[in-house]
Design an enzyme around this catalytic site. Structure first.
Site, PDB file in Angstrom:
ATOM      1  N   GLY A  71       0.808  -1.204   0.000  1.00 28.92           N
ATOM      2  CA  GLY A  71       0.000   0.000   0.000  1.00 28.92           C
ATOM      3  C   GLY A  71       0.833   1.242   0.000  1.00 28.92           C
ATOM      4  O   GLY A  71       2.068   1.201   0.008  1.00 28.92           O
ATOM      5  N   GLY A 112       0.766   4.660   2.206  1.00 24.71           N
ATOM      6  CA  GLY A 112       0.174   5.432   3.282  1.00 24.71           C
ATOM      7  C   GLY A 112       0.298   6.913   2.980  1.00 24.71           C
ATOM      8  O   GLY A 112       0.828   7.300   1.937  1.00 24.71           O
ATOM      9  N   SER A 113      -0.161   7.731   3.894  1.00 25.35           N
ATOM     10  CA  SER A 113      -0.105   9.174   3.671  1.00 25.35           C
ATOM     11  C   SER A 113       1.326   9.658   3.604  1.00 25.35           C
ATOM     12  O   SER A 113       1.595  10.729   3.109  1.00 25.35           O
ATOM     13  CB  SER A 113      -0.803   9.892   4.813  1.00 25.35           C
ATOM     14  OG  SER A 113      -1.993   9.240   5.147  1.00 25.35           O
ATOM     15  N   PHE A 114       2.255   8.892   4.145  1.00 23.62           N
ATOM     16  CA  PHE A 114       3.604   9.414   4.244  1.00 23.62           C
ATOM     17  C   PHE A 114       4.635   8.603   3.468  1.00 23.62           C
ATOM     18  O   PHE A 114       5.819   8.858   3.565  1.00 23.62           O
ATOM     19  CB  PHE A 114       4.015   9.534   5.713  1.00 23.62           C
ATOM     20  CG  PHE A 114       3.163  10.515   6.447  1.00 23.62           C
ATOM     21  CD1 PHE A 114       3.495  11.857   6.458  1.00 23.62           C
ATOM     22  CD2 PHE A 114       2.006  10.107   7.080  1.00 23.62           C
ATOM     23  CE1 PHE A 114       2.697  12.766   7.108  1.00 23.62           C
ATOM     24  CE2 PHE A 114       1.202  11.023   7.731  1.00 23.62           C
ATOM     25  CZ  PHE A 114       1.546  12.362   7.745  1.00 23.62           C
ATOM     26  N   GLY A 115       4.190   7.605   2.716  1.00 27.54           N
ATOM     27  CA  GLY A 115       5.144   6.848   1.930  1.00 27.54           C
ATOM     28  C   GLY A 115       4.677   5.419   1.715  1.00 27.54           C
ATOM     29  O   GLY A 115       3.612   5.020   2.195  1.00 27.54           O
ATOM     30  N   VAL A 132       4.292   1.271   1.791  1.00 24.26           N
ATOM     31  CA  VAL A 132       4.197   0.312   2.892  1.00 24.26           C
ATOM     32  C   VAL A 132       4.486  -1.085   2.338  1.00 24.26           C
ATOM     33  O   VAL A 132       3.987  -1.445   1.281  1.00 24.26           O
ATOM     34  CB  VAL A 132       2.779   0.325   3.507  1.00 24.26           C
ATOM     35  CG1 VAL A 132       2.742  -0.541   4.749  1.00 24.26           C
ATOM     36  CG2 VAL A 132       2.364   1.747   3.840  1.00 24.26           C
ATOM     37  N   LYS A 147       6.590   0.760   7.016  1.00 25.12           N
ATOM     38  CA  LYS A 147       6.257   2.019   6.355  1.00 25.12           C
ATOM     39  C   LYS A 147       7.501   2.885   6.246  1.00 25.12           C
ATOM     40  O   LYS A 147       8.118   3.234   7.249  1.00 25.12           O
ATOM     41  CB  LYS A 147       5.194   2.720   7.197  1.00 25.12           C
ATOM     42  CG  LYS A 147       4.722   4.016   6.629  1.00 25.12           C
ATOM     43  CD  LYS A 147       3.492   4.489   7.379  1.00 25.12           C
ATOM     44  CE  LYS A 147       2.353   3.492   7.256  1.00 25.12           C
ATOM     45  NZ  LYS A 147       1.139   3.953   7.938  1.00 25.12           N
ATOM     46  N   ASP A 196      -5.788  12.874   8.361  1.00 29.08           N
ATOM     47  CA  ASP A 196      -5.966  12.145   7.114  1.00 29.08           C
ATOM     48  C   ASP A 196      -6.859  10.923   7.340  1.00 29.08           C
ATOM     49  O   ASP A 196      -6.495   9.798   7.027  1.00 29.08           O
ATOM     50  CB  ASP A 196      -4.600  11.747   6.535  1.00 29.08           C
ATOM     51  CG  ASP A 196      -4.697  11.412   5.050  1.00 29.08           C
ATOM     52  OD1 ASP A 196      -5.752  11.719   4.445  1.00 29.08           O
ATOM     53  OD2 ASP A 196      -3.742  10.844   4.510  1.00 29.08           O
TER      54      ASP A 196
END
Ligand SMILES: *[C@@H]1O[C@H](CO)[C@@H](O)[C@H](O)[C@H]1NC(C)=O
Length: 933
Positions: free
Chosen positions: A618, A620-623, A625, A639, A736
């Site tokens: 996936g 995520g909002s920050f990079g 995964v 992550k 988020d």
């Protein structure tokens, strides 16, 4: 059998850790005459004779009890000096430092002492003896700033300073990490074990870090009064699962309960009012019946934002016999603290409390500049050294060493060195040139040899006394250029060569008598020398330049290699030693960690676990995964934070410390972290069932969620968010919230992910980064418009999630919603018309009670109100969802009863939406009474 096996396992775990920990403990019996092991604790005590050369050991007459440490104390003169013990530390490691004081019965009838205790340059406490038989205990939790700390006694106003014991206990992991530790120590105020079985405190070996947990039965101190009626002690012998700050199991096995619905206490906090770090430790240690609940709120003190927070220990801790430790990381408290917990109306049991710990933030006062201290050390170690007074601790604070004068700046600088007639021999230390705050230098009347060292950069020098020594060599010519120099004395040495003419201009007092080899310069000879000198000088400068650039080049060459050879993620080792949860004892240090403590994971371990980051699961909002499996079989989501450069390592470490303190059954637990020069990695528990987004929008897999499952997912997620908003201090805004950030574990329980990281954007909240902080379709328009971030922004996003759950539709889609393009406009207009059935996911039709649907639709539409002020709180949303669940469960019970007489209609059949209402009413007509609202 099972029990003995359990003890064996416990035993095996304890043995090596006990040994390791004890080896690192420093336990000094001040005034003690020998080294020994205290039979009651098994701790090895050493006499302080190797630590201090001042003061005298005093036998205490009729000491209280028979602890060997309290048979003697060490007394120091009541003069203007300070007396210090120096303890070795590892830089950046956290320690518990404890000093204890028992005066014992005074033979002389002298007044009881009152004096001050310092830790390095920071005032720790004023020790006031009022009761000679009492042991006064002072504890400070520090993160060592260098390789040693000084514990100093000074400044007696009555009697003379004394000390009984001094103890240093290293801490592990992120134990006692705070956001403020660069500038504040933590002075422990109270640490109380409630429901204690005896008056004795609990400490080592029950507490592997040897913290002292006072018994609530110990009424010696003026604390714990105002106990509410109905307060009873309970205890268990079952094991308690502890994590995080690791209160000892023995402390958690006892508690007090307010059988009449209330617990209250009043206690005094020495050294307060102050800002404090306050922890409560809870574990449900009674076996509650299925219909029983224990819910309570804190009524006192009134901490803003916490008055409505309901504690439900078993739920917060995710089970009975498990630690839950809510905390205030910065709360302002008074000297007298009254606190009370009161049961909620719907709770069947009264409040429970196992332990508390309150520490005050003590601002760290900077020590004297380290260059200055280094220089003084060089003078310290000059032969014969011991002939003049040896002083300890910081040179300037709290009292100056006798032979120096300090500036009042922060940090202090040395302005005067007064070592006249101290029988010094040898050369003047070269390090003198570092004392660039120096204005007066007095080294006269010793037996110093060698030449005058380079002091050309001591630009503040006004007075220099070097007379009456055995100095040789020339008088440096730069002395004439020192801008502030007013007096220079070099008489009666063996100096030679020419006297620089700049010193002879008459602008300063200059005495050079008694140096037979000194000659006054002749003009032309001097010029010649100057020319030769200059050309030689130019050549030397050239050579130095060439060499210097070569060196620089080599350094550059070497740099990457050096970095590589550094242990990976090196900077973090100092905070918490690397360890893995599958080896409890690692690298000789004690790890009492449970599975939910974030620990350090090396990059190679992560590469192995993820097969070199091969399975991306996936973004995520920050990079990105990645999926991984640790050596112990634990499945993890790894992550990688993109853009690690935008926040420093320290900030990342603070984040990790913060995240590992946030625990709730509806938040995805952080397992560990890794930090390398250019990468910040967080490792979370793997959620087997993916995200809610997959379930409601993935048409390929045809995963189906019925209405009740959707409600229970909504309830879980809402509780997770509610905890972030109200259970954390400072509260955390997710920023988020979306269906892809709501993950489902193996039991289909929902957990919110990607929280807490959002704090990283705080520092440079530019337009761009703020847009990046939300996801299109979920972004609160009010936040977007004026950048005012509140909990209500999460409420807005959660409203969108609720609409998705109802409708099974995506938040934004031109095809589905036409010009309105957004689910909110579409849903709002239908709901306003009272046509709630038209927004329902067709796959749910016929399997839902309309009242339950209305409850959720209403709260969803309120949550996406344009103005934050009109939106409900997460708590209200949780209640609405619970209502909806109740209504739906009732329907299902009735439905089961009724379905015996008719064939159940498949809920999976999707019906054309225009026939929905008739179908529903036809259907429910036989079973339940439908009501539009
Ligand atoms: C705690 O909060 C107060 C008031 O908001 C603030 O002044 C202080 O710096 C904070 N931190 C500490 C460690 O006291």
């Amino acid at each position: 059998m099972a029990l003995s096996l359990y003890f064996l396992v416990l035993f095996l775990h304890l043995i090596p850790s006990v040994i390791c920990q004890v080896k690192e403990f420093v336990s000094i019996d001040c005034g003690g005459t020998s080294n020994y092991t205290d039979p009651s604790t098994g701790l090895a005590w050493v006499s302080d004779t190797g630590f201090i050369r001042h003061g005298k050991a005093v036998d205490i007459k009729n000491p209280n009890g028979d602890s060997p440490q309290y048979q003697r104390r060490r007394d120091f003169p009541a003069d203007r000096n300070k007396y210090c013990y120096t303890l070795s530390t590892t830089e950046r490691r956290r320690y518990l430092v404890r000093a204890t004081f028992q005066y014992g019965n005074s033979v002389s009838g002298d007044p009881y002492p009152k004096f001050q205790l310092y830790l390095d340059a920071t005032m720790w406490s004023t020790i006031t003896v009022l009761d000679a038989s009492r042991v006064y205990v002072e504890e400070m939790i520090i993160r060592a700033t260098s390789t040693a700390i000084d514990v100093c006694l000074c400044c007696a106003t009555t009697g003379s300073p004394f000390i009984s014991t001094l103890e240093l206990r290293p801490l592990n992991l992120s134990l006692y990490a705070t956001d403020y530790e660069d500038s504040f120590y933590l002075a422990v105020g109270v640490r109380v074990n409630f429901g204690a079985l005896s008056k004795d405190p609990i400490r080592y070996p029950d507490d592997p870090y040897d913290r002292i947990w006072e018994s609530d039965l110990d009424k010696r101190q003026n604390f714990l009064v105002g106990v509410a009626p109905g307060t009873e002690s309970i205890s268990t012998s079952k094991n308690i699962k502890i994590t995080r700050e690791f209160p000892p199991i023995k402390v958690m096995q006892t508690a007090v309960v307010g059988t009449q619905g209330r617990l209250s206490y009043r206690l005094t906090l020495e050294g307060f009012p102050a800002n404090a770090r306050a922890y409560a430790y809870f574990a449900e240690i009674e076996d509650l019946g299925t219909n029983e609940t224990r819910k309570f709120i804190m009524q006192q003190p009134l901490v803003p934002g916490y008055n409505n927070v309901i504690v439900n220990i078993a739920e917060n801790a995710n089970g009975s016999y498990t630690l839950y430790e809510p905390s205030y990381m910065n709360v302002s408290l008074d000297f007298v603290l009254s606190f009370s917990f009161v049961k909620t109306r719907d709770s069947t049991r009264g409040p429970l409390l196992n332990a508390i710990e309150i520490s005050k933030y003590v601002q760290i006062i900077p020590k004297t500049q380290s260059n200055d201290v280094m220089t003084l050390d060089a003078f310290h170690s000059m032969p014969p050294g011991s002939d003049w007074i040896h002083e300890e601790g910081d040179p300037c604070i709290p009292t100056q060493w006798e032979w120096i004068t300090c500036s009042s700046s922060t940090p202090p600088r040395i302005t005067k060195l007064a070592l006249s007639e101290k029988y010094l021999t040898g050369k003047i230390p070269d390090k003198l040139k570092h004392l660039d705050g120096l204005t007066e230098l007095w080294l006269d009347g010793n037996s110093l040899t060698g030449s005058i060292p380079d002091i050309s950069n001591l630009l503040n020098l006004t007075i220099v006394h070097l007379e009456n020594n055995r100095l040789t060599g020339p008088i440096p010519s730069y002395l004439g250029d020192l801008p502030s120099l007013r007096e220079l004395y070099v008489q009666n040495n063996s100096l030679s060569g020419e006297i620089p003419s700049t010193l002879l201009t008459g602008n300063l007092v200059f005495n050079y008598d008694g140096n037979p080899e000194l000659i006054q310069g002749v003009q032309h000879k001097k010029n010649f020398k100057l020319i030769v000198g200059t050309s030689v000088g130019v050549f030397v400068v050239f050579v130095v330049f060439i060499l210097g650039s070569l060196l620089l080049l080599c350094n550059l060459w070497n740099m990457p290699a050096q970095e590589k050879s550094n242990d990976k993620c090196n900077s973090l080792h100092t905070i918490s030693k690397p360890s893995t949860s599958y080896s409890l004892v690692h690298g000789g240090s004690l790890m009492v960690e449970g599975p939910d403590v974030a620990y350090y994971i090396t990059l190679p371990d992560l590469e192995e676990a993820t097969h070199n980051f091969s399975r991306k699961i996936g973004k995520g909002s920050f990079g990105p995964v990645y999926y991984g499996k640790m050596k112990d079989g634990k499945e993890v989501a790894v992550k990688i934070l993109a853009d690690a450069s935008s926040h420093g390592n320290q900030q990342f470490i603070n984040e990790v410390a913060l995240l590992s303190r946030i625990h709730h059954r509806n938040l995805v637990p952080l397992v560990g972290y890794c930090e390398e020069a250019h990468q910040h990695i967080l490792v979370y528990e793997y959620m087997h069932n993916g995200s809610l987004q997959d379930y409601i929008h993935d048409s390929v897999d045809q995963k189906h969620l019925d209405w009740l499952s959707r409600l229970s997912i909504a309830e879980d997620a809402a509780k997770g968010l509610e905890y972030l908003h109200t259970g954390c201090n400072p509260s955390i805004i997710h920023r988020d919230v979306k269906t892809s950030n709501i993950l489902l574990d193996i039991n289909m329980r929902a957990k919110v992910s990607d929280f807490g990281l959002s704090r990283q954007a705080d520092d440079n909240l530019t337009h761009v980064s703020s847009v990046a902080c939300g996801t299109v379709g979920y972004l609160d328009p009010e936040y977007y418009a004026n950048q005012q971030l509140t909990e209500k922004s999460d409420v807005y996003s959660f409203g969108v999630v609720l609409l998705e759950l109802i409708s099974g539709r995506k938040p934004v889609s031109v095809e589905e919603y036409g010009a309105e393009w957004h689910i909110i406009h579409w849903a709002r207009s239908l709901i306003r018309k009272g046509d709630v059935m038209s927004i329902l996911d067709p796959s749910l039709a016929g399997d839902i009670k309309i009242e339950s649907l209305w409850r959720i639709a209403e709260v969803a539409i309120l949550s996406v109100e344009p103005h934050g002020g009109c939106r409900p709180k997460m708590q209200d949303i949780v209640l609405a969802i619970q209502d909806a669940i109740k209504i739906e469960m009732e329907r299902q019970r009735n439905y089961t009863r009724c379905s015996r007489s008719r064939t159940r209609q498949s809920p999976h059949i999707s019906l054309p939406s225009n026939s929905l209402e008739t179908d529903i009413s036809n259907f429910s007509g036989g079973c339940t009474v439908p009501s539009a609202r």
